[in-house]
Design an enzyme around this catalytic site. Structure first.
Site, PDB file in Angstrom:
ATOM      1  CG  PHE A 113      -1.762   1.240   1.323  1.00 10.35           C
ATOM      2  CD1 PHE A 113      -2.717   1.522   0.357  1.00 10.35           C
ATOM      3  CD2 PHE A 113      -1.573   2.150   2.362  1.00 10.35           C
ATOM      4  CE1 PHE A 113      -3.467   2.687   0.423  1.00 10.35           C
ATOM      5  CE2 PHE A 113      -2.329   3.311   2.433  1.00 10.35           C
ATOM      6  CZ  PHE A 113      -3.285   3.578   1.460  1.00 10.35           C
ATOM      7  CD  GLN A 114      -0.659   5.981   0.952  1.00 11.92           C
ATOM      8  OE1 GLN A 114      -0.017   6.145   1.974  1.00 11.92           O
ATOM      9  NE2 GLN A 114      -1.641   6.777   0.584  1.00 11.92           N
ATOM     10  CE  LYS A 163       4.711   3.885   9.910  1.00 15.70           C
ATOM     11  NZ  LYS A 163       3.258   3.713   9.756  1.00 15.70           N
ATOM     12  CG  MET A 485       3.553  31.228 -24.387  1.00 15.62           C
ATOM     13  SD  MET A 485       4.113  32.714 -25.259  1.00 15.62           S
ATOM     14  CE  MET A 485       5.221  33.424 -24.043  1.00 15.62           C
TER      15      MET A 485
HETATM   16  C1  LIG Z   1       2.101  22.421 -16.133  1.00 13.42           C
HETATM   17  C2  LIG Z   1       2.117  23.042 -17.486  1.00 13.42           C
HETATM   18  N1  LIG Z   1       1.202  22.645 -18.411  1.00 13.42           N
HETATM   19  C3  LIG Z   1       1.205  23.208 -19.637  1.00 13.42           C
HETATM   20  C4  LIG Z   1       2.124  24.159 -19.982  1.00 13.42           C
HETATM   21  C5  LIG Z   1       2.119  24.780 -21.382  1.00 13.42           C
HETATM   22  N2  LIG Z   1       1.824  26.223 -21.303  1.00 13.42           N
HETATM   23  C6  LIG Z   1       2.785  27.162 -21.336  1.00 13.42           C
HETATM   24  S1  LIG Z   1       2.204  28.719 -21.179  1.00 13.42           S
HETATM   25  C7  LIG Z   1       0.612  28.163 -21.106  1.00 13.42           C
HETATM   26  C8  LIG Z   1      -0.532  29.138 -20.950  1.00 13.42           C
HETATM   27  C9  LIG Z   1      -0.515  29.811 -19.631  1.00 13.42           C
HETATM   28  O1  LIG Z   1      -1.712  30.532 -19.470  1.00 13.42           O
HETATM   29  P1  LIG Z   1      -1.845  31.668 -18.393  1.00 13.42           P
HETATM   30  O2  LIG Z   1      -1.347  31.185 -17.093  1.00 13.42           O
HETATM   31  O3  LIG Z   1      -3.210  32.229 -18.429  1.00 13.42           O
HETATM   32  O4  LIG Z   1      -0.780  32.723 -18.901  1.00 13.42           O
HETATM   33  P2  LIG Z   1      -0.801  33.690 -20.183  1.00 13.42           P
HETATM   34  O5  LIG Z   1       0.087  33.066 -21.209  1.00 13.42           O
HETATM   35  O6  LIG Z   1      -2.206  33.813 -20.640  1.00 13.42           O
HETATM   36  O7  LIG Z   1      -0.226  34.968 -19.669  1.00 13.42           O
HETATM   37  C10 LIG Z   1       0.575  26.767 -21.204  1.00 13.42           C
HETATM   38  C11 LIG Z   1      -0.658  25.974 -21.221  1.00 13.42           C
HETATM   39  C12 LIG Z   1       3.067  24.499 -18.986  1.00 13.42           C
HETATM   40  N3  LIG Z   1       4.041  25.385 -19.223  1.00 13.42           N
HETATM   41  N4  LIG Z   1       3.026  23.956 -17.758  1.00 13.42           N
END
Ligand SMILES: Cc1ncc(C[n+]2csc(CCOP(=O)(O)OP(=O)(O)O)c2C)c(N)n1
Ligand SMILES: [Mg+2]
Length: 579
Positions: A113-114, A163, A485
């Site tokens: 477990f775990q 543990k 982005m």
């Molecule tokens: C954990 C994770 N999942 C996906 C990505 C891919 N990713 C890079 S920037 C982005 C958009 C981020 O959106 P937001 O926080 O609203 O920032 P904005 O670019 O709109 O300023 C994504 C999905 C990532 N960098 N990290």
């Protein structure tokens, strides 16, 4: 000599390793350790709401203080939840020790477990790892873990603790080692004098020099030496995303960040430079664009403590393995003692050229980016306002996306360790928990989280930890109502086919959410109210404040490297202009 259980020894050893705060989350395999924590007062445990946040908080603490971050999680899901945080720290070379509980040794391999193979799962994303087999070994392993995490090129070290090793009924004598010696691990600190001499000769003969400084300068506490060297030579300085603050951002010699979203002047100057002094930087793909087209005319001097970083992507002409502070110090001595001086004529022509680039397309001199008016708020202007309201002195923790790049471009960090972001892994969800760690390390400082409405939701549960531990961080959300982005890339490379980057009215009311956790929420929809509301936010010294700022959803981050096959100087300057 006092007899102690393995659990007590572990916590005592953490204390003796200098741990003030231990971020963590309890569970079965860690219960003996948690009981040991309960019975002492030296090491302060900070309960988070998700193990990923524990690691990011320890990371923010480490980045902003230079000390080693410490984390405690239980086995199985506790350990796997920590993985993203560990990978984040590993990619940015952050000193950290992660203690993970493990099932008892007689059950390892039984799918107990775990049970999860934490050593195996974490292997590619740690600097080193230990599995503790006997309570007698705990103190020495803890001492070694802290030494390895913080020396040489820093990084995370996992200590997996079954543990039975912390059984309260087994008591032994405790002794913390006075000195740690590991025969197979002896990082070089002093650089090779002959190589330094060659480098100085090249530097002094340069006509179009550039100093390209990265996060290694901050890690090595070498900002003072780097600044002294740059001032002595009057050479231009550019920083990587990780290096921002190691040279004052508001200094005239600073030409801005380089790389994918670096300034026109930094990227163009790098491309045409004849000598590049790379310090604690690793030529990563977000900097070089196409490596074969990187700085075609330059002789490259590369100082790095990690020999595996040298010539990894771009060949170095003069490699120097050593600690940035020690090597720069020796360089300064040699330059001061040399009869040869920088070529003033060539240098002033180079500065003239750089200033011309700066005036043409510079982020800070040209008013081409970020012009808010009335109800329209440009994201760039939010960062400029943050700088104004905090007098450029805040710790700025960022999430990942457009907002991160705007913060990097516009805050102009004057001090090392002020800018805290996930550069290498690019981990959305990093900002808020990292800020909690920063605030713990700097209890009176202004700590801002620059985030997006996407990223903040990845660790938003930590608003509850902010309440419990009274961490009055200021959350500055650049709300563009999209995964901005990704949207930018879909605009630029996929004909604006917006595949799954919009939320269709499902965004929460962040103001009510903040209030539900006991915090203050402030919504801003017009530029005319931005300054007063941001001042109000920072005036509430003891409150966590969530600012939900509606910014122009159509904005892109520029400059941006042209890909694929572009060189550093190939940039998009706006939606329609290219260099
Ligand atoms: C954990 C994770 N999942 C996906 C990505 C891919 N990713 C890079 S920037 C982005 C958009 C981020 O959106 P937001 O926080 O609203 O920032 P904005 O670019 O709109 O300023 C994504 C999905 C990532 N960098 N990290
Ligand atoms: Mg967004």
């Amino acid at each position: 000599m006092e007899l102690m259980s393995g659990g007590d020894i572990l916590i005592r050893a953490l204390r003796d390793a200098g741990v003030e705060y231990l971020w963590g989350y309890p569970g079965g395999a860690a219960l003996h350790i948690y009981d040991a924590i309960f019975r002492q007062e030296d090491v302060h445990h900070v309960l988070v709401r998700h193990e990923q946040a524990a690691v990011h908080a320890a990371d923010g603490y480490a980045r902003s203080s230079g000390k080693v971050g410490a984390v405690l999680v239980t086995s199985g899901p506790g350990a796997t939840n920590a993985i993203t945080g560990i990978a984040t720290a590993y990619m940015d070379s952050i000193p950290m020790v992660i203690i993970s509980g493990q099932v008892t040794q007689d059950k390892i391999g039984d799918d107990a477990f775990q049970e999860t193979d934490m050593m195996g799962i974490s292997r590619p994303i740690v600097k080193h790892s230990f599995m503790v087999k006997r309570p007698e070994d705990i103190a020495e392993i803890v001492a070694k873990a802290f030494y390895i995490a913080s020396s040489g090129r820093p990084g995370p070290v996992v200590v997996d603790v079954p543990k039975d090793v912390t059984d309260p009924n087994v008591k032994i004598a405790y002794k913390y080692p006075e000195k740690v010696k590991i025969r197979s691990y002896q990082p070089t600190t002093k650089g090779h004098s002959g190589q330094i001499k060659r480098a100085v000769k090249q530097l002094l003969g340069a006509k179009k020099p550039m100093i390209y400084a990265g996060g290694g300068v901050i890690m090595a506490e070498a900002s003072e030496q780097l600044t002294r060297l740059a001032k002595l030579l009057n050479y231009p300085v550019t920083n990587t995303l990780m290096g921002l603050g190691c040279f004052p951002g508001s200094d005239r010699q600073f030409v801005g960040m380089l790389g994918m979203h670096g300034t026109f002047e930094a990227n163009t100057a790098m491309h045409y430079a004849d000598v590049i002094l790379a310090v604690g930087a690793r030529f990563d793909d977000r900097v070089t664009n196409t490596p074969s087209k990187f700085c075609p005319e330059a002789t490259i001097i590369h100082i790095d403590i990690d020999p595996t970083s040298i010539s990894k992507t771009v060949p170095a002409d003069i490699p120097i393995v050593g600690s940035c502070d020690a090597v720069l110090e020796e360089m300064i001595e040699q330059i001061e003692g040399s009869d040869k001086k920088p070529d003033h004529k060539a240098l002033s022509a180079w500065w003239q050229q750089i200033d011309e680039w700066r005036n043409r397309h510079g982020l800070y001199t040209a008013s081409r980016y970020g012009e808010s008016s009335g109800s329209l708020i440009k994201p760039q202007d939010v960062i400029k306002m943050l700088h104004k309201v905090t007098d450029g002195k805040a710790y700025v923790c960022s999430d990942v996306g457009q907002h991160q790049m705007f913060a990097a471009q516009y805050y102009l960090f004057d001090k090392p360790r002020q800018w805290i972001n996930s550069g290498g892994l690019g981990t959305m969800g990093f900002g808020l928990p990292a800020a909690m760690g920063v605030r713990m390390a700097h209890p009176n400082a202004d700590v801002a989280v620059v985030t997006g409405e996407g990223s903040i939701q990845m660790c938003i549960q930590e608003l509850s930890s902010c309440t419990q531990h009274q961490l009055p961080v200021k959350i500055i959300t650049l709300n563009n109502q999209a995964l901005g982005m990704v949207k930018q890339w879909q605009d630029m490379q996929y004909g604006s086919r917006y595949s799954h980057i919009l939320y269709e009215d499902s965004l929460p009311d962040f103001i009510k959410l903040a209030e539900a956790y006991g915090h203050v929420g402030i919504k801003v929809t017009g530029f005319d109210e931005l300054e007063s509301k941001m001042r109000e936010c920072f005036a509430m010294k003891d409150r966590t404040v969530f600012m939900d700022i509606y910014v122009d959803p159509g904005e892109h981050v520029y400059p941006m490297h042209v890909a694929p096959n572009g060189s550093m100087k190939d940039l998009w300057l706006s939606k329609t202009e290219r260099t």
